[in-house]
Write an enzyme that holds these catalytic residues in place. Structure first.
Site, PDB file in Angstrom:
ATOM      1  CB  SER A  23      -0.888   0.026   1.247  1.00 35.56           C
ATOM      2  OG  SER A  23      -1.887  -0.935   1.150  1.00 35.56           O
ATOM      3  CG  ASP A 311      -5.621  -6.687   2.289  1.00 39.95           C
ATOM      4  OD1 ASP A 311      -6.748  -6.817   1.779  1.00 39.95           O
ATOM      5  OD2 ASP A 311      -4.867  -5.731   2.033  1.00 39.95           O
ATOM      6  CE  LYS A 338     -10.817  -6.399   0.229  1.00 42.86           C
ATOM      7  NZ  LYS A 338     -10.424  -5.001   0.145  1.00 42.86           N
ATOM      8  NE  ARG A 342      -8.098 -12.160  -0.970  1.00 42.75           N
ATOM      9  CZ  ARG A 342      -7.326 -11.093  -0.887  1.00 42.75           C
ATOM     10  NH1 ARG A 342      -7.507 -10.215   0.078  1.00 42.75           N
ATOM     11  NH2 ARG A 342      -6.353 -10.894  -1.768  1.00 42.75           N
TER      12      ARG A 342
HETATM   13  C1  S3P Z   1      -5.730  -1.089   0.069  1.00 43.69           C
HETATM   14  C2  S3P Z   1      -6.962  -1.059   0.674  1.00 43.69           C
HETATM   15  C3  S3P Z   1      -7.781  -2.262   0.916  1.00 43.69           C
HETATM   16  C4  S3P Z   1      -6.949  -3.525   0.820  1.00 43.69           C
HETATM   17  C5  S3P Z   1      -6.070  -3.519  -0.403  1.00 43.69           C
HETATM   18  C6  S3P Z   1      -5.103  -2.338  -0.359  1.00 43.69           C
HETATM   19  C7  S3P Z   1      -5.005   0.170  -0.156  1.00 43.69           C
HETATM   20  O1  S3P Z   1      -8.804  -2.331  -0.063  1.00 43.69           O
HETATM   21  O2  S3P Z   1      -7.786  -4.651   0.799  1.00 43.69           O
HETATM   22  O3  S3P Z   1      -5.321  -4.713  -0.473  1.00 43.69           O
HETATM   23  O4  S3P Z   1      -3.793   0.133  -0.438  1.00 43.69           O
HETATM   24  O5  S3P Z   1      -5.636   1.234  -0.033  1.00 43.69           O
HETATM   25  P1  S3P Z   1     -10.236  -1.636   0.145  1.00 43.69           P
HETATM   26  O6  S3P Z   1     -10.037  -0.180   0.152  1.00 43.69           O
HETATM   27  O7  S3P Z   1     -11.045  -2.098  -1.034  1.00 43.69           O
HETATM   28  O8  S3P Z   1     -10.765  -2.163   1.450  1.00 43.69           O
END
Ligand code: S3P
Length: 425
Positions: A23, A311, A338, A342
């Protein structure tokens, strides 16, 4: 590539340095590309998702070079250029959703597309608020490809129905180049890397509880040191807890309180986990974790817990099969949206391994402790976190398991198996 995994004989012992947070890596390239001048990014992720973001900003005219094994130097004029070709986001929802917020206000048009899995994922969650700001986006029934016509945007007040950092970040990035002020409120606080990094780079951004406001700002170039990914560390935390005779130290793990839900849950389950040290780099908390094989008890995971471990839920479901009692995981319906569904994929796989798992519309009910039988073939469905969860399951299963298309680990964690093997030597 097929991967066979068999039961660990002696446990996993030793120390591993956890590679870069996915991220934060995405955001580092996006935000430094918007900042006029020279930025340095240290410890950039070499997962395929982050490489998609890197390639995309190169296509948008930003000069980004590797000046060390995992070090990027970004030289930006602060202005994105019209890309000659459509922009490939690969498997990465973060790339597509955040970039749609960045690109909606440019003075050129772009097309964002992705692979089979990404093309099935919902984009209405970002298209609707962007359109409310004045964006012009055409899609395939709210799915990729997204055809974005650059427009002048106006700030909005948006009450997000979802606790999603991708939605929140998309709107904030649109707000960064919109007239007036933009405010996003979410039902629970999702990961706040965007807020922290934008603040670190000088944006006019203010946080108030679950609300964030931003006004048009110029970002300053920066040196960004990226912490290790707690979502990658999660697989080692799981191995440490459930493979008998294990003791693992994980170094350089990001411990941002909006991401460290797995640590809190493991403590609630009675797991032997310890934070050894903590410091702050580039606005983010980083530390070392020690985890030990443990007798675990069930717990409930719901509501405000969910965004902080979204996650990690596949591997938390696996951990729960080894906890005594009834673990309830609920309010996690977005887990169906996702890289794979999942809830369905994990419940089916764990059941086939011999676990007692009930699939719910918004989570799982898991009754433990069960000895996993193994002896099955498991599909990865283009989903890196399934591949790694199944690998850890194989380490405690009676008979060998076979994981199909294991190469999907490369989405976030190409070093995964090398680091596991290090704990055997
Ligand atoms: C992320 C936010 C999450 C996460 C993804 C990465 C990010 O998704 O599941 O792997 O980097 O902002 P969501 O915003 O859809 O919950």
């Amino acid at each position: 590539m097929e991967k066979r995994v068999s039961k660990s004989k002696h446990g996993l012992r030793g120390c591993v340095v956890i590679p870069s947070d996915k991220s934060i890596s995405h955001r580092s390239v996006m935000f430094t590309s918007l900042a006029k001048g020279k930025s340095i990014i240290n410890n950039f992720s070499d997962g395929a998702d982050c490489i998609s973001t890197l390639n995309l900003f190169r296509q948008l005219g930003i000069n980004i070079e590797y000046t060390g094994e995992k070090t990027l130097t970004v030289n930006s004029s602060g202005i994105l250029k019209y890309p000659e070709q459509d922009l490939n986001c690969g498997n990465s929802g973060t790339t597509m959703r955040l970039c749609s917020g960045i690109l909606a206000s440019r003075d050129f048009d772009t097309v964002l597309y992705g692979d089979e899995s990404l093309s099935k994922r919902p984009m209405k969650r970002v298209i609707d608020p962007l359109m409310a700001m004045g964006a012009d986006i055409q899609s395939n029934d709210y799915k990729a490809p997204l055809r974005i016509k650059g427009k002048n945007l106006t700030g909005i007040v948006y009450n997000s129905p979802l606790a999603s950092a991708q939605v929140k970040s998309c709107i904030l990035l649109a707000g960064l180049n919109a007239d007036g002020k933009t405010t996003v409120t979410e039902p629970y606080l999702s990961r706040n890397h965007t807020e922290l990094m934008l603040k670190y780079m000088g944006a006019d951004i203010a946080v108030n509880g679950n609300s964030v406001s931003i006004s048009r700002s110029k970002l300053e170039p920066a040196v960004i040191d990226i912490a290790g990914d707690i979502s990658s560390a999660a697989f080692f935390i799981a191995a440490g807890l459930i493979v008998p005779n294990s003791e693992i130290i994980l170094k350089n793990v990001g411990l941002n309180p909006t991401r460290n839900g797995i640590i809190n849950v493991v403590k609630r389950m009675g797991g032997n986990i310890e934070i050894l040290s903590e410091n702050t780099t580039s606005g983010e908390i980083v530390g070392d974790i020690k985890v030990h094989y443990s007798e675990l008890n069930s717990c409930e995971i719901s509501g405000a817990d969910i965004p902080g471990l979204i996650d990690e839920l596949p591997v938390i479901a696996l951990i729960s099969t080894q906890a005594r009692g009834r673990t309830v995981i609920k309010d996690a319906q977005d887990l169906r949206k996702k890289e794979s569904d999942r809830i369905s994929t994990v419940a089916t796989a764990l059941k086939s391994l011999g676990a007692n798992v009930e699939e719910q519309s918004d989570g799982f009910i898991i009754n433990g402790k069960t000895n996993l039988t193994g002896g099955v073939e498991l599909e990865t469905f283009h989903d890196h976190r399934l591949a790694m969860t199944y690998y850890i399951a194989g380490l405690i299963s009676k008979s060998e398991i076979l994981i199909k298309d294991f190469e999907w680990v490369n989405t976030s964690f190409p070093e995964f198996e090398t680091l596991i093997n290090k704990l055997y030597s």
